[in-house]
Motif scaffolding. Sequence first.
Motif, PDB file in Angstrom:
ATOM      1  N   ARG A 192     136.146  55.448  82.620  1.00 24.88           N
ATOM      2  CA  ARG A 192     135.356  56.678  82.714  1.00 24.88           C
ATOM      3  C   ARG A 192     134.199  56.598  81.735  1.00 24.88           C
ATOM      4  N   TYR A 193     132.998  56.704  82.269  1.00 27.40           N
ATOM      5  CA  TYR A 193     131.807  56.564  81.453  1.00 27.40           C
ATOM      6  C   TYR A 193     131.257  57.946  81.101  1.00 27.40           C
ATOM      7  N   PRO A 194     131.259  58.318  79.834  1.00 24.48           N
ATOM      8  CA  PRO A 194     130.617  59.570  79.443  1.00 24.48           C
ATOM      9  C   PRO A 194     129.154  59.591  79.891  1.00 24.48           C
ATOM     10  N   LEU A 195     128.584  60.773  80.030  1.00 21.75           N
ATOM     11  CA  LEU A 195     127.242  60.911  80.594  1.00 21.75           C
ATOM     12  C   LEU A 195     126.216  60.029  79.891  1.00 21.75           C
ATOM     13  N   GLY A 196     126.283  59.977  78.566  1.00 21.72           N
ATOM     14  CA  GLY A 196     125.306  59.179  77.824  1.00 21.72           C
ATOM     15  C   GLY A 196     125.461  57.691  78.055  1.00 21.72           C
ATOM     16  N   VAL A 197     126.710  57.236  78.205  1.00 23.89           N
ATOM     17  CA  VAL A 197     126.965  55.823  78.481  1.00 23.89           C
ATOM     18  C   VAL A 197     126.526  55.479  79.896  1.00 23.89           C
ATOM     19  N   GLU A 198     126.816  56.381  80.845  1.00 23.22           N
ATOM     20  CA  GLU A 198     126.425  56.147  82.233  1.00 23.22           C
ATOM     21  C   GLU A 198     124.905  56.099  82.373  1.00 23.22           C
ATOM     22  N   ALA A 199     124.214  56.992  81.689  1.00 29.54           N
ATOM     23  CA  ALA A 199     122.749  56.976  81.739  1.00 29.54           C
ATOM     24  C   ALA A 199     122.206  55.661  81.182  1.00 29.54           C
ATOM     25  N   TYR A 200     122.813  55.180  80.113  1.00 30.21           N
ATOM     26  CA  TYR A 200     122.387  53.911  79.513  1.00 30.21           C
ATOM     27  C   TYR A 200     122.665  52.749  80.457  1.00 30.21           C
ATOM     28  N   ARG A 201     123.866  52.705  81.030  1.00 30.09           N
ATOM     29  CA  ARG A 201     124.216  51.631  81.968  1.00 30.09           C
ATOM     30  C   ARG A 201     123.202  51.540  83.100  1.00 30.09           C
ATOM     31  N   GLN A 202     122.893  52.676  83.698  1.00 28.68           N
ATOM     32  CA  GLN A 202     122.008  52.680  84.850  1.00 28.68           C
ATOM     33  C   GLN A 202     120.568  52.335  84.457  1.00 28.68           C
ATOM     34  N   ALA A 203     120.103  52.891  83.352  1.00 23.23           N
ATOM     35  CA  ALA A 203     118.735  52.610  82.912  1.00 23.23           C
ATOM     36  C   ALA A 203     118.563  51.141  82.548  1.00 23.23           C
ATOM     37  N   MET A 204     119.552  50.573  81.857  1.00 21.80           N
ATOM     38  CA  MET A 204     119.433  49.179  81.437  1.00 21.80           C
ATOM     39  C   MET A 204     119.555  48.232  82.637  1.00 21.80           C
ATOM     40  N   SER A 205     120.371  48.598  83.603  1.00 24.58           N
ATOM     41  CA  SER A 205     120.465  47.796  84.815  1.00 24.58           C
ATOM     42  C   SER A 205     119.117  47.761  85.530  1.00 24.58           C
ATOM     43  N   GLU A 206     118.482  48.923  85.635  1.00 22.33           N
ATOM     44  CA  GLU A 206     117.185  48.989  86.313  1.00 22.33           C
ATOM     45  C   GLU A 206     116.112  48.231  85.539  1.00 22.33           C
ATOM     46  N   LYS A 207     116.070  48.419  84.218  1.00 26.20           N
ATOM     47  CA  LYS A 207     115.047  47.756  83.399  1.00 26.20           C
ATOM     48  C   LYS A 207     115.190  46.237  83.416  1.00 26.20           C
ATOM     49  N   SER A 208     116.428  45.764  83.410  1.00 23.59           N
ATOM     50  CA  SER A 208     116.672  44.321  83.310  1.00 23.59           C
ATOM     51  C   SER A 208     116.716  43.637  84.668  1.00 23.59           C
ATOM     52  N   GLY A 209     116.905  44.425  85.739  1.00 21.01           N
ATOM     53  CA  GLY A 209     117.037  43.838  87.064  1.00 21.01           C
ATOM     54  C   GLY A 209     118.383  43.194  87.308  1.00 21.01           C
ATOM     55  N   VAL A 210     119.373  43.497  86.477  1.00 19.15           N
ATOM     56  CA  VAL A 210     120.721  42.954  86.633  1.00 19.15           C
ATOM     57  C   VAL A 210     121.638  44.052  87.160  1.00 19.15           C
ATOM     58  N   SER A 211     122.140  43.850  88.358  1.00 25.27           N
ATOM     59  CA  SER A 211     122.953  44.883  88.998  1.00 25.27           C
ATOM     60  C   SER A 211     124.346  44.956  88.381  1.00 25.27           C
ATOM     61  N   LEU A 212     124.861  46.161  88.270  1.00 27.08           N
ATOM     62  CA  LEU A 212     126.249  46.345  87.862  1.00 27.08           C
ATOM     63  C   LEU A 212     127.186  45.957  89.008  1.00 27.08           C
ATOM     64  N   LEU A 213     128.457  45.786  88.684  1.00 22.82           N
ATOM     65  CA  LEU A 213     129.443  45.298  89.653  1.00 22.82           C
ATOM     66  C   LEU A 213     130.421  46.388  90.084  1.00 22.82           C
ATOM     67  N   ASP A 214     130.037  47.647  89.917  1.00 21.84           N
ATOM     68  CA  ASP A 214     130.933  48.770  90.234  1.00 21.84           C
ATOM     69  C   ASP A 214     131.477  48.680  91.655  1.00 21.84           C
ATOM     70  N   GLY A 215     130.679  48.199  92.587  1.00 20.78           N
ATOM     71  CA  GLY A 215     131.106  48.129  93.979  1.00 20.78           C
ATOM     72  C   GLY A 215     132.258  47.193  94.229  1.00 20.78           C
ATOM     73  N   PHE A 216     132.509  46.299  93.281  1.00 25.44           N
ATOM     74  CA  PHE A 216     133.608  45.335  93.404  1.00 25.44           C
ATOM     75  C   PHE A 216     134.768  45.662  92.468  1.00 25.44           C
ATOM     76  N   ALA A 217     134.698  46.816  91.798  1.00 21.98           N
ATOM     77  CA  ALA A 217     135.706  47.146  90.775  1.00 21.98           C
ATOM     78  C   ALA A 217     137.097  47.221  91.397  1.00 21.98           C
ATOM     79  N   ALA A 218     138.076  46.723  90.640  1.00 21.71           N
ATOM     80  CA  ALA A 218     139.460  46.738  91.101  1.00 21.71           C
ATOM     81  C   ALA A 218     140.381  47.060  89.943  1.00 21.71           C
TER      82      ALA A 218
END
Length: 218
Positions: A192-218
């Motif tokens: 569970r990602y608190p709002l501030g962590v989630e905002a950071y994850r998404q912003a850094m993914s967009e800035k760096s061009g590196v996609s997160l792997l949430d769609g494959f989470a198990a």
Amino acid sequence: MNQTTRILHVYEHCPFCVKAMMIFGLKNIPFEKRIFLNDDEAGPISMVGRKVVPILEENGRYMPESMDIVSHIDGVGAPVLNGPVRKDIADWLRASSKATYRLFLPRAVCAPLPEFATTSSRAAFIRRKEESTGPFWEILADGSKEIAELNALLGELEPLIQSPEAVNGTLSTDDIHLFAQLHSMSLIKGLRYPLGVEAYRQAMSEKSGVSLLDGFAA
């Protein structure tokens, strides 16, 4: 003037490779990404003398080691990793690393990633990593203790993040290390990602061009 051709040889799941890929996105420098099969030893050995990733190839020259690559690419033009580094971020990374990678490794090899495109590449990874973790099936059967530990740590991380755009307010190597770890964590279902962590994850993914792997989470 000769144009530099940059090829980055990586695995998609590898946190060290994530670090190397990030700097290209943060600097908006084009590169070609090539994926080794996980059991391909001959490829990296032919380049740098050992089985290792990431490897940067520039006009026929090869450079291993993720942070050497980060430093090298950040030195092309004006650097972007100018911010301070903080002990509390380093402490958080240390505190969360053991549980993260114990849960991450068996999930990585189950994900549809190109480095595991063959049965032999998956088998080689499992055989090698289980020597230190124990059987993957046991980890996948019950990771509730580690998931609870990581959720508590994610709560502790939120107040440490000064901005979604940079953990310390200005981009630094702390962002390279932190996002790479959060990228690995994105394969772990139940976090569970608190709002501030989630905002950071998404912003850094967009800035760096590196996609997160949430769609494959198990």
